[in-house]
Enzyme design. Sequence first.
Site, PDB file in Angstrom:
ATOM      1  N   HIS A   4      48.806 -27.719  52.692  1.00 53.78           N
ATOM      2  CA  HIS A   4      47.899 -27.825  53.846  1.00 53.78           C
ATOM      3  C   HIS A   4      48.590 -27.216  55.068  1.00 53.78           C
ATOM      4  CE1 HIS A   4      45.507 -31.506  52.115  1.00 53.78           C
ATOM      5  NE2 HIS A   4      45.575 -30.493  51.273  1.00 53.78           N
ATOM      6  N   GLU A  11      48.994 -28.057  58.246  1.00 56.93           N
ATOM      7  CA  GLU A  11      49.906 -28.865  59.069  1.00 56.93           C
ATOM      8  C   GLU A  11      51.127 -29.316  58.281  1.00 56.93           C
ATOM      9  OE1 GLU A  11      46.973 -29.658  57.788  1.00 56.93           O
ATOM     10  OE2 GLU A  11      46.318 -31.666  58.399  1.00 56.93           O
ATOM     11  N   CYS A  45      44.550 -35.133  56.767  1.00 64.39           N
ATOM     12  CA  CYS A  45      44.176 -35.929  55.596  1.00 64.39           C
ATOM     13  C   CYS A  45      45.184 -37.058  55.411  1.00 64.39           C
ATOM     14  CB  CYS A  45      44.155 -35.038  54.353  1.00 64.39           C
ATOM     15  SG  CYS A  45      45.815 -34.568  53.787  1.00 64.39           S
ATOM     16  N   CYS A  55      48.862 -35.609  55.005  1.00 64.52           N
ATOM     17  CA  CYS A  55      49.432 -35.048  56.229  1.00 64.52           C
ATOM     18  C   CYS A  55      49.621 -36.137  57.289  1.00 64.52           C
ATOM     19  CB  CYS A  55      48.568 -33.908  56.736  1.00 64.52           C
ATOM     20  SG  CYS A  55      48.565 -32.518  55.585  1.00 64.52           S
TER      21      CYS A  55
HETATM   22 ZN   LIG Z   1      46.456 -32.503  54.714  1.00 61.69          ZN
END
Ligand SMILES: [Zn+2]
Length: 158
Positions: free
Chosen positions: A53, A55, A83, A86
């Site tokens: 992802h 980030e 999410c 993260c």
């Molecule tokens: Zn994420």
Amino acid sequence: MRSHEYYMSLALDEAYQAAQKGEVPIGAVVVKDDQVIARAHNLRETLQLPTAHAEHLAMEQAAEALGTWRLEGCTLYVTLEPCVMCSGTIVMSRVEQVVYGAEDPKGGCSGSLMNLIEDPQMNHRAKVVRGVLAYSCGQQLKIFFKTLRQRKKESASQ
Ligand SMILES: [Zn+2]
């Protein structure tokens, strides 16, 4: 000190680069002492990696740049609400502040589905600023998925 909008526009540039690769357009930058120390975009399909992802990659880059896993004093800018994974990494790496654009009511864990990063039960909490350039961040995602659906429809009718 530059504005949240300025750094979010850099994250939007990253998101655009993701879309160019056929990735869901999400971008992130990490800023410390008014300097960009990391910038990344979603690469989950390219790398076939569940952790790729935007980030998450940006936080890994920031740790590498600083030579420590402690991202104290860092602000993470990301175009979509983080999410569960993260948000967990934000807490575990002690990111000071998170600034995000669009909300993710289906998967966001920084305030939507749950709020891991401000949970008082956690050892560390991050400050959160929500909705910075939210419209642009959301539109980028909407246009991406709309185009994807159109392409699927076209290829199904051929
Ligand atoms: Zn994420």
